[in-house]
Design a protein around this motif. Sequence first.
Motif, PDB file in Angstrom:
ATOM      1  N   VAL A   1       7.977 -11.102   2.008  1.00 18.28           N
ATOM      2  CA  VAL A   1       7.282 -10.436   3.103  1.00 18.28           C
ATOM      3  C   VAL A   1       7.615  -8.950   3.076  1.00 18.28           C
ATOM      4  CG1 VAL A   1       6.842 -10.417   5.581  1.00 18.28           C
ATOM      5  CG2 VAL A   1       7.566 -12.555   4.460  1.00 18.28           C
ATOM      6  N   SER A   2       6.601  -8.122   2.885  1.00 17.59           N
ATOM      7  CA  SER A   2       6.784  -6.676   2.936  1.00 17.59           C
ATOM      8  C   SER A   2       6.716  -6.244   4.392  1.00 17.59           C
ATOM      9  CB  SER A   2       5.704  -5.971   2.114  1.00 17.59           C
ATOM     10  OG  SER A   2       5.878  -4.573   2.165  1.00 17.59           O
ATOM     11  N   VAL A   3       7.885  -6.111   5.007  1.00 16.36           N
ATOM     12  CA  VAL A   3       7.960  -5.852   6.446  1.00 16.36           C
ATOM     13  C   VAL A   3       7.342  -4.505   6.795  1.00 16.36           C
ATOM     14  CG1 VAL A   3       9.500  -5.681   8.435  1.00 16.36           C
ATOM     15  CG2 VAL A   3      10.032  -7.281   6.588  1.00 16.36           C
TER      16      VAL A   3
ATOM     17  N   PHE B   1      12.723 -15.586   9.257  1.00 14.78           N
ATOM     18  CA  PHE B   1      11.490 -16.139   8.694  1.00 14.78           C
ATOM     19  C   PHE B   1      11.527 -17.667   8.601  1.00 14.78           C
ATOM     20  CE2 PHE B   1      11.443 -11.826   6.734  1.00 14.78           C
ATOM     21  CZ  PHE B   1      10.260 -11.392   7.293  1.00 14.78           C
ATOM     22  N   ALA B   2      10.351 -18.232   8.434  1.00 19.86           N
ATOM     23  CA  ALA B   2      10.220 -19.665   8.203  1.00 19.86           C
ATOM     24  C   ALA B   2      10.771 -20.008   6.827  1.00 19.86           C
ATOM     25  CB  ALA B   2       8.752 -20.071   8.306  1.00 19.86           C
ATOM     26  N   PRO B   3      11.237 -21.252   6.616  1.00 22.32           N
ATOM     27  CA  PRO B   3      11.714 -21.656   5.290  1.00 22.32           C
ATOM     28  C   PRO B   3      10.656 -21.376   4.225  1.00 22.32           C
ATOM     29  CG  PRO B   3      12.271 -23.329   6.899  1.00 22.32           C
ATOM     30  CD  PRO B   3      11.394 -22.328   7.612  1.00 22.32           C
ATOM     31  N   GLY B   4      11.113 -20.866   3.095  1.00 21.36           N
ATOM     32  CA  GLY B   4      10.208 -20.501   2.009  1.00 21.36           C
ATOM     33  C   GLY B   4       9.873 -19.026   1.985  1.00 21.36           C
ATOM     34  N   TYR B   5      10.142 -18.322   3.101  1.00 23.62           N
ATOM     35  CA  TYR B   5       9.838 -16.898   3.195  1.00 23.62           C
ATOM     36  C   TYR B   5      11.128 -16.104   3.280  1.00 23.62           C
ATOM     37  CZ  TYR B   5       4.972 -18.124   3.999  1.00 23.62           C
ATOM     38  OH  TYR B   5       3.706 -18.606   3.859  1.00 23.62           O
ATOM     39  N   ARG B   6      11.068 -14.877   2.720  1.00 19.47           N
ATOM     40  CA  ARG B   6      12.208 -13.967   2.773  1.00 19.47           C
ATOM     41  C   ARG B   6      11.682 -12.555   2.671  1.00 19.47           C
ATOM     42  NH1 ARG B   6      16.626 -11.778  -1.333  1.00 19.47           N
ATOM     43  NH2 ARG B   6      15.007 -10.168  -1.201  1.00 19.47           N
ATOM     44  N   VAL B   7      12.449 -11.598   3.144  1.00 19.77           N
ATOM     45  CA  VAL B   7      12.041 -10.203   3.053  1.00 19.77           C
ATOM     46  C   VAL B   7      11.786  -9.830   1.596  1.00 19.77           C
ATOM     47  CG1 VAL B   7      14.437  -9.402   2.909  1.00 19.77           C
ATOM     48  CG2 VAL B   7      12.675  -7.853   3.735  1.00 19.77           C
ATOM     49  N   ALA B   8      10.790  -8.972   1.372  1.00 18.18           N
ATOM     50  CA  ALA B   8      10.398  -8.591   0.018  1.00 18.18           C
ATOM     51  C   ALA B   8      11.445  -7.703  -0.638  1.00 18.18           C
ATOM     52  CB  ALA B   8       9.054  -7.870   0.052  1.00 18.18           C
ATOM     53  N   TRP B   9      11.481  -7.748  -1.961  1.00 19.01           N
ATOM     54  CA  TRP B   9      12.410  -6.914  -2.713  1.00 19.01           C
ATOM     55  C   TRP B   9      12.157  -5.434  -2.418  1.00 19.01           C
ATOM     56  CZ3 TRP B   9      16.210  -9.614  -4.621  1.00 19.01           C
ATOM     57  CH2 TRP B   9      15.984 -10.929  -5.032  1.00 19.01           C
TER      58      TRP B   9
ATOM     59  N   GLU C   1      -2.107   0.671  -1.879  1.00 17.41           N
ATOM     60  CA  GLU C   1      -3.222   0.507  -2.807  1.00 17.41           C
ATOM     61  C   GLU C   1      -4.390   1.359  -2.327  1.00 17.41           C
ATOM     62  OE1 GLU C   1      -5.090  -3.632  -1.057  1.00 17.41           O
ATOM     63  OE2 GLU C   1      -3.377  -3.762  -2.431  1.00 17.41           O
ATOM     64  N   GLU C   2      -5.403   1.461  -3.148  1.00 18.85           N
ATOM     65  CA  GLU C   2      -6.581   2.246  -2.787  1.00 18.85           C
ATOM     66  C   GLU C   2      -7.721   1.314  -2.403  1.00 18.85           C
ATOM     67  OE1 GLU C   2      -7.632   4.934  -5.879  1.00 18.85           O
ATOM     68  OE2 GLU C   2      -5.908   6.266  -5.562  1.00 18.85           O
ATOM     69  N   ASP C   3      -8.471   1.712  -1.348  1.00 17.32           N
ATOM     70  CA  ASP C   3      -9.657   0.936  -0.978  1.00 17.32           C
ATOM     71  C   ASP C   3     -10.842   1.395  -1.814  1.00 17.32           C
ATOM     72  OD1 ASP C   3     -10.517   3.325   0.100  1.00 17.32           O
ATOM     73  OD2 ASP C   3     -10.220   2.724   2.191  1.00 17.32           O
ATOM     74  N   GLU C   4     -12.042   0.889  -1.489  1.00 20.40           N
ATOM     75  CA  GLU C   4     -13.212   1.212  -2.320  1.00 20.40           C
ATOM     76  C   GLU C   4     -13.622   2.663  -2.239  1.00 20.40           C
ATOM     77  OE1 GLU C   4     -15.844  -0.835   1.026  1.00 20.40           O
ATOM     78  OE2 GLU C   4     -13.768  -1.190   0.471  1.00 20.40           O
ATOM     79  N   PHE C   5     -13.084   3.363  -1.228  1.00 24.44           N
ATOM     80  CA  PHE C   5     -13.393   4.786  -1.071  1.00 24.44           C
ATOM     81  C   PHE C   5     -12.263   5.681  -1.584  1.00 24.44           C
ATOM     82  CE2 PHE C   5     -15.411   2.450   2.460  1.00 24.44           C
ATOM     83  CZ  PHE C   5     -16.741   2.637   2.103  1.00 24.44           C
ATOM     84  N   ALA C   6     -11.305   5.096  -2.316  1.00 19.43           N
ATOM     85  CA  ALA C   6     -10.162   5.811  -2.896  1.00 19.43           C
ATOM     86  C   ALA C   6      -9.179   6.305  -1.840  1.00 19.43           C
ATOM     87  CB  ALA C   6     -10.632   6.979  -3.767  1.00 19.43           C
ATOM     88  N   ASN C   7      -9.238   5.706  -0.655  1.00 14.94           N
ATOM     89  CA  ASN C   7      -8.252   6.013   0.371  1.00 14.94           C
ATOM     90  C   ASN C   7      -7.013   5.153   0.163  1.00 14.94           C
ATOM     91  OD1 ASN C   7      -9.988   7.825   1.849  1.00 14.94           O
ATOM     92  ND2 ASN C   7     -11.079   6.014   2.616  1.00 14.94           N
ATOM     93  N   VAL C   8      -5.850   5.738   0.381  1.00 18.32           N
ATOM     94  CA  VAL C   8      -4.602   4.975   0.263  1.00 18.32           C
ATOM     95  C   VAL C   8      -4.417   4.157   1.525  1.00 18.32           C
ATOM     96  CG1 VAL C   8      -2.102   5.131   0.051  1.00 18.32           C
ATOM     97  CG2 VAL C   8      -3.561   6.666  -1.264  1.00 18.32           C
ATOM     98  N   VAL C   9      -4.242   2.848   1.351  1.00 19.50           N
ATOM     99  CA  VAL C   9      -4.102   1.940   2.487  1.00 19.50           C
ATOM    100  C   VAL C   9      -2.918   1.015   2.250  1.00 19.50           C
ATOM    101  CG1 VAL C   9      -6.558   1.995   3.072  1.00 19.50           C
ATOM    102  CG2 VAL C   9      -5.704   0.285   1.453  1.00 19.50           C
ATOM    103  N   SER C  10      -2.549   0.304   3.295  1.00 19.20           N
ATOM    104  CA  SER C  10      -1.454  -0.663   3.206  1.00 19.20           C
ATOM    105  C   SER C  10      -1.848  -1.829   2.313  1.00 19.20           C
ATOM    106  CB  SER C  10      -1.117  -1.160   4.618  1.00 19.20           C
ATOM    107  OG  SER C  10      -0.176  -2.200   4.580  1.00 19.20           O
ATOM    108  N   GLY C  11      -0.926  -2.242   1.451  1.00 21.77           N
ATOM    109  CA  GLY C  11      -1.176  -3.370   0.571  1.00 21.77           C
ATOM    110  C   GLY C  11      -0.838  -4.692   1.229  1.00 21.77           C
ATOM    111  N   ALA C  12      -0.725  -5.724   0.403  1.00 21.84           N
ATOM    112  CA  ALA C  12      -0.499  -7.081   0.905  1.00 21.84           C
ATOM    113  C   ALA C  12       0.887  -7.210   1.528  1.00 21.84           C
ATOM    114  CB  ALA C  12      -0.655  -8.090  -0.217  1.00 21.84           C
TER     115      ALA C  12
END
Length: 835
Positions: A602-604, A737-745, A755-766
């Motif tokens: 999970v990317s907090v 977190f629920a079992p199976g989940y942990r904070v992201a590296w 990441e970039e959206d379709e308009f080349a704007n920088v946005v939050s990723g997954a």
Amino acid sequence: MKLNVTSPFRLLRSLRSARFGLPILTLLALASVSGFSEANSAVSPAGEEPDGRVIVIGFDGGDGRTVENMMDAGELPNMQRLREQGTFARLGTSVPNESPTSWASLNTGQNPGKNAVSGFMKRTYTGSGVPKADFGFLNISDEKGIEEFDNVWMPQWEPTTMGAAVGGAVLVFFIIIFAGLLRLKMVVAVPLALILGAGGAYAGFEASGFFPSKFKRMSNVNVTRNFWDYAGDAGVKSIVLEAAQAFDMPTPEGTRVLAGLGVPDARGGIGTWFIYTDDQDMTDRPPKYKTSSTAGQIFRVDFVNDKIETEIYGPLDFWNRERIDQQLDAIKEERKDTSLSYPRSLELNSLQDELDAELKKVRSKRITVPLVIEKRGENTAAISMDGTEQVLKVGEWSDFYHLTFVLNPLLKVNAVTRCKLVSLEGQFKLFINTLDLDPEAPPFWQSISQPHEFSKELVETSHGTFETYGWACTTMPFKDGEISSETLLEDIEFTMKWRERVTYAQLARGDWELFMSVFSTPDRVQHMMYQYYDEKHPMYKEEEASREVTFFGKQVALKDVIPEIYRQADRIVGRVMDEFLKPSDTLLLCADHGFQTFRRQVSVNNWLIDNGYMVLKEDATTKQKSGFKAVDWSKTKAYSVGLGFIYINEIGDSNRIGDGSAMFGNGTDSGSSNKKRPDLGIVTAEEKPALLKEIQEKLKLARDEEYDVNTVLESYILTEEHSGDYMGIGPDMVLGFAPGYRVAWTTTGGGLRLEEDEFANVVSGATYTDNKSPWSGGHPSVARDHVRGLFFCNRKVTLPENGPNLLHIAPTALDLLGVPIPSEMDLAPLEIAGH
């Protein structure tokens, strides 16, 4: 005023060339050996075994759920016997449930707000006021004056006093030799003795310069005492082995402690390991190397006539650095003299240039010992380290090598290590494990036991040397893909067996009333092996999981390695019960936390962006994924660094005492200076409580849509969980977190996905992604009731409504020993039948 720029190495050269050099050095060596012998003789021999003893056996990562299921299936007969005889329960853990915090809480009986052990990571700041992650379980660059050590073998006198003392001792010694034993006439004996005495005086004068005035070292952040210290105050004799967060801490007389988690390696670092290879894709040669994603250093070497000659890189040359710094300081001081002549000024300029150039080299220079690899027939090579040779076949581990890194004639760092010859033909690969501080001769400035000589005593009484680095087992090179499952498990088995050997030997002594020993191997196995154990893990492959390896003398499928480490723990418990537990003794088994699979990360910080608590700069780029480079701090209310920690961007935080290591006495943290940093905070102290509650409510809705899972089961506002003078070190909130989940590296180090959206704007990723790392099991940032540890007692225990907690262990052990419970401990002792 004249500048003394005499190098201490002149002493070594003069002693080697002079006829009296060897006797003087021998005399100094004998004096140091004598001091060590006296220290060792002070250790109490084994006596009669007292009644009513307490034995505590700890299993790092001992998961209560796993143990209960295996007992019910009949797989852990000794633990089942203990459950039937006494009590079993799942042991509540700490917040956060990380090993440094959990063990410190268990050992001290006090929460992190009191003991100051916030976790593996903590928040500090860069000089520009931007938050960043730093180590939270030790001070990595502490400094201590030589006068603060009580185990320095040579007196720390002024050079003139040292010269007079050594010269006088040598003079008297040789008068006795010449006149008394050799019966020379006094007219001959006295002049000879005077000559040697003068040499001794010079040697003594110069020898004082071989010890730096300050020693950079690692120190413990734990500010509270452990329960065995309180027991020692009451006269209880104790032996404690592999004690986490207990290094660098004084203990009462009669209390013997071998430190565990937190002890640095012999390089003064955190577990550096090495690969030597002739990989053709690498071009640089030593001392240059390629770094792994953790602490590995990979060196490209070459066979010349079937032989490789290279070096092993040990500690930094800190003595020469201080020597040069002192000479540069003397130059600055001499320049203050208004009567300084022009020729002398030019001389000083030239000298400073030379010293500056030398200092530039010394800053990064490490003391080395030779490493030689020579082919000796098919799949066989002779590996020589520091002059000691062992012949290995491909796939074999060596025995311990003993290495000596010499800083100067009187200052050295002794290390031990092992290696494995991974491959020879085709592509050569040699794995060298961490350089551990040698338990037979640890440096006085970085003790690994209390008293200092206890580690040496353990070598002598437990049949050989052992590893001392606080995170034993080769998890990091396995995580980085540099060693195989077999190599990792061979090392885990080796570690568990030597810890058994030491444990049984010390149990058999009998000269103790309190005994504690911790085994960390269950934790290491579960961190790495869930990818084979959990069929739903993204890394799981049935063919690989079914592959058999040799583990503790039998063939075991990789999918069964986790149950097998619990069977080995059960075997240890059985031997302790059968051979060492008296009817009047109380046995406690405990763990710092339990375990879960780690499938999704999970990317907090991305969740914080998506929910409006963190804002990106308008000109952010996808390359600004780490170090919060893309964050607009003028609009950001909260951020995450560490293992599931959330911090509020509070006004004044970046310069408030308590956020850095100033609370531990060294004045600054690693990311700051004594200058005031820019304040990037925007949330007032009055706004903070309501904001935390708001975030807490929103976290209840956090959801991984791909798997239809509510991911945050609990979130802990630490002012509601802890109390104490050190609350400012920890985060404002910890996620569960629920079992199976942990904070992201990425989150751990203060990163985010962009990441970039379709308009080349920088946005939050997954926010949610699969964990594709071999580090496939975890416990940090998992809701605490889902990572409960194990608890056993050989007696019936009246358990609290919510079950036992690791904070119960310290007061319970003291209560069993008849020692008053300190008022600062958080919980009362458990009620144990028959006590």
